[in-house]
Design a protein around this motif. Structure first.
Motif, PDB file in Angstrom:
ATOM      1  N   PRO A 138      15.910  -0.086  -3.059  1.00 29.79           N
ATOM      2  CA  PRO A 138      15.300  -1.476  -3.458  1.00 29.79           C
ATOM      3  C   PRO A 138      14.048  -0.831  -4.826  1.00 29.79           C
ATOM      4  CG  PRO A 138      15.292  -0.265  -0.645  1.00 29.79           C
ATOM      5  CD  PRO A 138      16.211   0.796  -1.923  1.00 29.79           C
ATOM      6  N   ARG A 139      14.207   0.074  -4.941  1.00 25.81           N
ATOM      7  CA  ARG A 139      13.338   0.505  -6.151  1.00 25.81           C
ATOM      8  C   ARG A 139      13.955   0.393  -7.278  1.00 25.81           C
ATOM      9  NH1 ARG A 139      12.471   6.831  -4.924  1.00 25.81           N
ATOM     10  NH2 ARG A 139      14.127   6.264  -4.521  1.00 25.81           N
ATOM     11  N   GLU A 140      15.421   0.025  -6.801  1.00 29.18           N
ATOM     12  CA  GLU A 140      16.148  -0.324  -8.193  1.00 29.18           C
ATOM     13  C   GLU A 140      16.590  -2.474  -8.330  1.00 29.18           C
ATOM     14  OE1 GLU A 140      20.214   1.213  -8.645  1.00 29.18           O
ATOM     15  OE2 GLU A 140      18.545   3.535  -7.670  1.00 29.18           O
ATOM     16  N   LEU A 141      15.578  -2.848  -7.506  1.00 33.56           N
ATOM     17  CA  LEU A 141      16.506  -4.128  -6.891  1.00 33.56           C
ATOM     18  C   LEU A 141      14.942  -4.963  -7.914  1.00 33.56           C
ATOM     19  CD1 LEU A 141      17.217  -4.553  -3.371  1.00 33.56           C
ATOM     20  CD2 LEU A 141      18.606  -4.375  -5.086  1.00 33.56           C
ATOM     21  N   SER A 142      15.404  -6.034  -8.436  1.00 31.18           N
ATOM     22  CA  SER A 142      14.363  -6.977  -8.717  1.00 31.18           C
ATOM     23  C   SER A 142      13.786  -7.439  -7.839  1.00 31.18           C
ATOM     24  CB  SER A 142      15.411  -8.260 -10.008  1.00 31.18           C
ATOM     25  OG  SER A 142      15.191  -8.947  -8.928  1.00 31.18           O
ATOM     26  N   PRO A 143      12.604  -7.543  -8.960  1.00 35.85           N
ATOM     27  CA  PRO A 143      10.980  -8.084  -7.564  1.00 35.85           C
ATOM     28  C   PRO A 143      11.367  -9.197  -7.178  1.00 35.85           C
ATOM     29  CG  PRO A 143      10.350  -7.696 -10.351  1.00 35.85           C
ATOM     30  CD  PRO A 143      11.631  -7.589 -10.495  1.00 35.85           C
ATOM     31  N   GLU A 178      -2.339 -13.112   1.030  1.00 36.65           N
ATOM     32  CA  GLU A 178      -2.362 -11.895   0.633  1.00 36.65           C
ATOM     33  C   GLU A 178      -3.543 -11.464  -0.276  1.00 36.65           C
ATOM     34  OE1 GLU A 178      -3.009  -8.963  -2.685  1.00 36.65           O
ATOM     35  OE2 GLU A 178      -3.415 -11.516  -3.263  1.00 36.65           O
ATOM     36  N   LYS A 179      -4.777 -12.465  -0.455  1.00 35.42           N
ATOM     37  CA  LYS A 179      -5.940 -11.793  -0.520  1.00 35.42           C
ATOM     38  C   LYS A 179      -7.057 -11.547   0.201  1.00 35.42           C
ATOM     39  CE  LYS A 179      -5.870 -13.379  -4.878  1.00 35.42           C
ATOM     40  NZ  LYS A 179      -5.891 -12.160  -5.484  1.00 35.42           N
ATOM     41  N   LEU A 180      -6.454 -11.626   1.456  1.00 37.80           N
ATOM     42  CA  LEU A 180      -7.435 -10.955   3.428  1.00 37.80           C
ATOM     43  C   LEU A 180      -6.334 -10.062   3.043  1.00 37.80           C
ATOM     44  CD1 LEU A 180      -8.370 -11.616   5.255  1.00 37.80           C
ATOM     45  CD2 LEU A 180      -6.264 -12.324   6.143  1.00 37.80           C
ATOM     46  N   LEU A 181      -5.510  -9.352   2.843  1.00 37.35           N
ATOM     47  CA  LEU A 181      -4.674  -8.053   3.181  1.00 37.35           C
ATOM     48  C   LEU A 181      -5.335  -6.951   1.770  1.00 37.35           C
ATOM     49  CD1 LEU A 181      -1.136  -9.523   4.659  1.00 37.35           C
ATOM     50  CD2 LEU A 181      -3.067  -8.672   5.558  1.00 37.35           C
ATOM     51  N   GLU A 182      -4.657  -8.082   0.823  1.00 38.12           N
ATOM     52  CA  GLU A 182      -4.818  -6.461  -0.257  1.00 38.12           C
ATOM     53  C   GLU A 182      -5.743  -5.677  -0.131  1.00 38.12           C
ATOM     54  OE1 GLU A 182      -5.652  -6.438  -5.221  1.00 38.12           O
ATOM     55  OE2 GLU A 182      -4.690  -8.604  -4.055  1.00 38.12           O
ATOM     56  N   PRO A 183      -6.921  -5.243   0.175  1.00 35.22           N
ATOM     57  CA  PRO A 183      -7.617  -4.736   0.867  1.00 35.22           C
ATOM     58  C   PRO A 183      -7.039  -3.475   1.485  1.00 35.22           C
ATOM     59  CG  PRO A 183      -9.082  -6.436   0.748  1.00 35.22           C
ATOM     60  CD  PRO A 183      -7.755  -6.635   0.496  1.00 35.22           C
ATOM     61  N   LEU A 184      -6.162  -3.807   1.772  1.00 31.50           N
ATOM     62  CA  LEU A 184      -5.514  -3.146   3.411  1.00 31.50           C
ATOM     63  C   LEU A 184      -4.274  -1.844   2.536  1.00 31.50           C
ATOM     64  CD1 LEU A 184      -5.285  -4.745   6.589  1.00 31.50           C
ATOM     65  CD2 LEU A 184      -6.299  -2.978   6.095  1.00 31.50           C
ATOM     66  N   PHE A 185      -3.605  -3.032   1.402  1.00 34.24           N
ATOM     67  CA  PHE A 185      -2.069  -2.147   0.488  1.00 34.24           C
ATOM     68  C   PHE A 185      -2.644  -0.451  -0.029  1.00 34.24           C
ATOM     69  CE2 PHE A 185      -1.004  -6.907  -1.208  1.00 34.24           C
ATOM     70  CZ  PHE A 185      -0.935  -7.135  -0.146  1.00 34.24           C
ATOM     71  N   VAL A 191       3.659  -2.802  -6.250  1.00 31.68           N
ATOM     72  CA  VAL A 191       5.134  -3.634  -5.729  1.00 31.68           C
ATOM     73  C   VAL A 191       4.178  -5.450  -6.060  1.00 31.68           C
ATOM     74  CG1 VAL A 191       6.516  -4.035  -3.768  1.00 31.68           C
ATOM     75  CG2 VAL A 191       5.928  -2.049  -4.653  1.00 31.68           C
ATOM     76  N   PHE A 192       3.421  -5.002  -5.643  1.00 36.16           N
ATOM     77  CA  PHE A 192       2.925  -6.500  -5.461  1.00 36.16           C
ATOM     78  C   PHE A 192       2.542  -7.329  -6.854  1.00 36.16           C
ATOM     79  CE2 PHE A 192      -1.123  -8.485  -5.801  1.00 36.16           C
ATOM     80  CZ  PHE A 192      -0.828  -9.867  -5.574  1.00 36.16           C
ATOM     81  N   LYS A 193       2.099  -6.140  -7.625  1.00 39.54           N
ATOM     82  CA  LYS A 193       1.623  -6.824  -8.779  1.00 39.54           C
ATOM     83  C   LYS A 193       3.252  -6.654  -9.502  1.00 39.54           C
ATOM     84  CE  LYS A 193      -2.903  -4.887  -9.745  1.00 39.54           C
ATOM     85  NZ  LYS A 193      -3.706  -3.510  -9.866  1.00 39.54           N
ATOM     86  N   ARG A 194       4.072  -5.835  -9.426  1.00 42.44           N
ATOM     87  CA  ARG A 194       5.429  -6.021 -10.303  1.00 42.44           C
ATOM     88  C   ARG A 194       5.800  -7.564  -9.453  1.00 42.44           C
ATOM     89  NH1 ARG A 194      10.297  -2.735  -8.166  1.00 42.44           N
ATOM     90  NH2 ARG A 194      11.504  -3.657  -9.151  1.00 42.44           N
ATOM     91  N   GLY A 195       5.906  -7.417  -8.785  1.00 45.37           N
ATOM     92  CA  GLY A 195       6.753  -9.307  -8.207  1.00 45.37           C
ATOM     93  C   GLY A 195       5.949 -10.235  -8.659  1.00 45.37           C
ATOM     94  N   ARG A 196       4.350  -9.930  -8.465  1.00 43.99           N
ATOM     95  CA  ARG A 196       3.315 -11.297  -9.222  1.00 43.99           C
ATOM     96  C   ARG A 196       3.448 -11.282 -10.872  1.00 43.99           C
ATOM     97  NH1 ARG A 196      -2.493  -9.398  -9.892  1.00 43.99           N
ATOM     98  NH2 ARG A 196      -1.548  -7.976 -10.827  1.00 43.99           N
ATOM     99  N   PHE A 212       3.257 -10.844  -3.042  1.00 43.49           N
ATOM    100  CA  PHE A 212       3.153 -10.760  -2.048  1.00 43.49           C
ATOM    101  C   PHE A 212       4.527 -10.844  -1.147  1.00 43.49           C
ATOM    102  CE2 PHE A 212       2.119 -12.826   2.621  1.00 43.49           C
ATOM    103  CZ  PHE A 212       1.369 -10.969   3.626  1.00 43.49           C
ATOM    104  N   GLU A 213       5.619 -12.027  -1.736  1.00 42.83           N
ATOM    105  CA  GLU A 213       7.301 -11.487  -0.684  1.00 42.83           C
ATOM    106  C   GLU A 213       8.050 -10.003  -1.116  1.00 42.83           C
ATOM    107  OE1 GLU A 213       8.700 -15.459  -1.804  1.00 42.83           O
ATOM    108  OE2 GLU A 213       7.556 -16.429  -0.385  1.00 42.83           O
ATOM    109  N   CYS A 214       7.841  -9.743  -2.503  1.00 47.21           N
ATOM    110  CA  CYS A 214       8.248  -8.853  -3.042  1.00 47.21           C
ATOM    111  C   CYS A 214       7.229  -7.592  -2.240  1.00 47.21           C
ATOM    112  CB  CYS A 214       7.805  -8.677  -4.642  1.00 47.21           C
ATOM    113  SG  CYS A 214       8.347  -7.444  -5.425  1.00 47.21           S
ATOM    114  N   LEU A 215       6.081  -7.479  -2.073  1.00 47.90           N
ATOM    115  CA  LEU A 215       5.565  -6.547  -1.392  1.00 47.90           C
ATOM    116  C   LEU A 215       6.627  -6.239   0.398  1.00 47.90           C
ATOM    117  CD1 LEU A 215       4.192  -3.825  -0.529  1.00 47.90           C
ATOM    118  CD2 LEU A 215       2.103  -5.737   0.057  1.00 47.90           C
ATOM    119  N   LEU A 216       6.804  -7.371   1.019  1.00 45.46           N
ATOM    120  CA  LEU A 216       7.151  -7.685   1.992  1.00 45.46           C
ATOM    121  C   LEU A 216       8.425  -6.849   2.088  1.00 45.46           C
ATOM    122  CD1 LEU A 216       5.796 -10.658   3.881  1.00 45.46           C
ATOM    123  CD2 LEU A 216       5.193  -7.965   4.785  1.00 45.46           C
TER     124      LEU A 216
END
Length: 136
Positions: free
Chosen positions: A10-15, A62-69, A76-81, A103-107
């Protein structure tokens, strides 16, 4: 007998490939939760589902959950964003669209790594604290 192609890390897949999977992960979790707890017609189920899986909703989630990341999840989230393609949704701002893709990238990344308990934990936090009917 044909040999299976080697599985891609998964680390090799595109965001955007990770987001492709993550979109389905979130949609399936929302659909499952809705049918487990509500007796609604398919049309009503779909209308409720959209309140959770639209780019605008995912931005708020994502804004709600980001403090839990974790630090790694945030990366990973930032890479996708930051990898979002040029086109954007007509129902979301560019910022909402980019954030929802992250957020979808992270999931997708968590799912493909087999981290289903973590996916479930984030989804439970989302389900408890996200109000789909609150104004954006």
């Amino acid at each position: 007998m044909d040999k299976q192609p080697e599985k891609i890390d998964p680390r090799e897949l595109s965001p955007l490939a990770l987001a492709f999977v993550g979109d389905s992960v979130l949609e399936l979790l929302v659909r499952q939760r809705l049918v487990e707890h509500h007796r609604l017609s398919p049309g009503r189920l779909n209308a409720e589902k959209v309140k959770y899986v639209s780019a605008r909703a995912q931005f708020r989630e994502e804004k709600l959950l980001e403090p839990l990341f974790t630090e790694e999840e945030l990366a990973v989230f930032k890479r996708g964003r930051n990898a979002t393609k040029a086109s954007v949704s007509k129902h979301a701002s560019p910022e909402e669209y980019r954030t929802s893709t992250g957020f979808e990238c992270l999931l997708g990344w968590l799912y493909l790594r087999g981290e289903l308990p973590r996916v479930q934990a984030l989804f439970e936090a989302l389900w408890q604290d996200f109000d789909p009917n609150a104004p954006a």
